[in-house]
Design a protein around this motif. Structure first.
Motif, PDB file in Angstrom:
ATOM      1  N   UNK A  57     -32.314   9.081  14.631  1.00 54.30           N
ATOM      2  CA  UNK A  57     -33.167   8.507  15.671  1.00 54.30           C
ATOM      3  C   UNK A  57     -32.292   8.095  16.847  1.00 54.30           C
ATOM      4  N   UNK A  58     -32.893   7.980  18.023  1.00 55.42           N
ATOM      5  CA  UNK A  58     -32.160   7.599  19.220  1.00 55.42           C
ATOM      6  C   UNK A  58     -31.399   6.284  19.051  1.00 55.42           C
ATOM      7  N   UNK A  59     -31.938   5.359  18.293  1.00 52.74           N
ATOM      8  CA  UNK A  59     -31.324   4.036  18.174  1.00 52.74           C
ATOM      9  C   UNK A  59     -30.339   3.917  17.016  1.00 52.74           C
ATOM     10  N   UNK A  60     -30.091   5.006  16.283  1.00 53.72           N
ATOM     11  CA  UNK A  60     -29.130   4.934  15.178  1.00 53.72           C
ATOM     12  C   UNK A  60     -27.755   4.585  15.733  1.00 53.72           C
ATOM     13  N   UNK A  61     -27.009   3.757  15.011  1.00 53.76           N
ATOM     14  CA  UNK A  61     -25.669   3.402  15.490  1.00 53.76           C
ATOM     15  C   UNK A  61     -24.792   4.641  15.657  1.00 53.76           C
ATOM     16  N   UNK A  62     -24.042   4.663  16.747  1.00 53.36           N
ATOM     17  CA  UNK A  62     -23.166   5.799  17.013  1.00 53.36           C
ATOM     18  C   UNK A  62     -22.184   6.003  15.859  1.00 53.36           C
ATOM     19  N   UNK A  63     -21.730   4.916  15.250  1.00 55.70           N
ATOM     20  CA  UNK A  63     -20.750   5.020  14.169  1.00 55.70           C
ATOM     21  C   UNK A  63     -21.308   5.810  12.979  1.00 55.70           C
ATOM     22  N   UNK A  64     -22.601   5.666  12.673  1.00 57.60           N
ATOM     23  CA  UNK A  64     -23.197   6.444  11.583  1.00 57.60           C
ATOM     24  C   UNK A  64     -23.149   7.937  11.899  1.00 57.60           C
ATOM     25  N   UNK A  65     -23.477   8.277  13.124  1.00 50.39           N
ATOM     26  CA  UNK A  65     -23.478   9.683  13.539  1.00 50.39           C
ATOM     27  C   UNK A  65     -22.051  10.224  13.543  1.00 50.39           C
ATOM     28  N   UNK A  66     -21.107   9.416  14.002  1.00 53.57           N
ATOM     29  CA  UNK A  66     -19.706   9.844  14.030  1.00 53.57           C
ATOM     30  C   UNK A  66     -19.139   9.985  12.610  1.00 53.57           C
ATOM     31  N   UNK A  67     -19.622   9.179  11.676  1.00 56.49           N
ATOM     32  CA  UNK A  67     -19.175   9.303  10.282  1.00 56.49           C
ATOM     33  C   UNK A  67     -19.601  10.660   9.715  1.00 56.49           C
ATOM     34  N   UNK A  68     -20.810  11.093  10.051  1.00 54.76           N
ATOM     35  CA  UNK A  68     -21.274  12.420   9.614  1.00 54.76           C
ATOM     36  C   UNK A  68     -20.404  13.498  10.257  1.00 54.76           C
ATOM     37  N   UNK A  69     -20.107  13.342  11.544  1.00 52.38           N
ATOM     38  CA  UNK A  69     -19.248  14.308  12.239  1.00 52.38           C
ATOM     39  C   UNK A  69     -17.893  14.413  11.539  1.00 52.38           C
ATOM     40  N   UNK A  70     -17.285  13.274  11.220  1.00 54.93           N
ATOM     41  CA  UNK A  70     -15.967  13.283  10.587  1.00 54.93           C
ATOM     42  C   UNK A  70     -15.998  13.972   9.223  1.00 54.93           C
ATOM     43  N   UNK A  71     -17.087  13.815   8.471  1.00 57.00           N
ATOM     44  CA  UNK A  71     -17.193  14.500   7.168  1.00 57.00           C
ATOM     45  C   UNK A  71     -17.302  16.006   7.349  1.00 57.00           C
ATOM     46  N   UNK A  72     -17.966  16.424   8.438  1.00 64.32           N
ATOM     47  CA  UNK A  72     -18.110  17.852   8.703  1.00 64.32           C
ATOM     48  C   UNK A  72     -16.802  18.449   9.229  1.00 64.32           C
ATOM     49  N   UNK A  73     -15.998  17.645   9.926  1.00 62.86           N
ATOM     50  CA  UNK A  73     -14.745  18.083  10.553  1.00 62.86           C
ATOM     51  C   UNK A  73     -13.646  18.147   9.498  1.00 62.86           C
ATOM     52  N   UNK A  74     -13.663  19.204   8.698  1.00 63.46           N
ATOM     53  CA  UNK A  74     -12.767  19.332   7.536  1.00 63.46           C
ATOM     54  C   UNK A  74     -11.287  19.261   7.899  1.00 63.46           C
TER      55      UNK A  74
END
Length: 151
Positions: A57-74
């Motif tokens: 959602x638009x209001x989700x904390x950026x850190x949550x989204x970045x945590x997903x990015x870091x898991x994908x960034x092998x």
């Protein structure tokens, strides 16, 4: 052919995303109670689609989204390349060819899109204008922007 996801496959998916074992059972129980509407202990294609369609959602904390990015960034280089994005898509059951992943990268890479717009504006004016190079990846900022878009 009807494909379903059972509890063991769901556990495997969570392990790939490094979800701690102590949280695994309660997380799977919550997911099954929310998603497994026919109570057959399996997630049908429609139930799975419903689960995946619940995006950030638009209001989700950026850190949550970045945590997903870091898991994908092998490889930890701060970019998602074709192989990393393709691996995640495959893990989620999507049969997307790498050529489509490359097109997604072109679409989501904001610098490339900006350079492409400038190129298209200038190619009418100057004959020697070169098309921008095709990007090989998206950045964390590109990923965050995509996750914040209204689809």
């Amino acid at each position: 052919v009807v494909v379903v996801v059972d509890i063991e496959e769901l556990k495997g998916m969570f392990k790939i995303f490094n979800v701690e074992a102590s949280f695994l059972e309660s997380a799977i129980s919550r997911i099954m109670s929310n998603v497994d509407k026919d109570l057959d202990y399996m997630i049908s294609p429609q139930e799975f689609y419903t689960l995946l369609s619940q995006k950030f959602e638009k209001d989700d904390p950026k850190e949550e989204i970045m945590a997903v990015f870091r898991r994908m960034d092998k490889n930890g280089d701060g970019h998602l390349d074709v192989d990393e994005m393709h691996e995640v898509a495959t893990m989620l059951g999507e049969d997307i060819p790498k050529s489509e992943v490359k097109e997604m990268i072109k679409m989501f890479n904001r610098k490339y899109q900006k350079d492409l717009q400038e190129y298209n504006r200038n190619k009418r004016k100057a004959s020697g204008t070169k098309e921008p190079p095709v990007p090989a990846s998206i950045t964390a900022d590109d990923f965050y922007a995509v996750m914040q878009e209204e689809l």
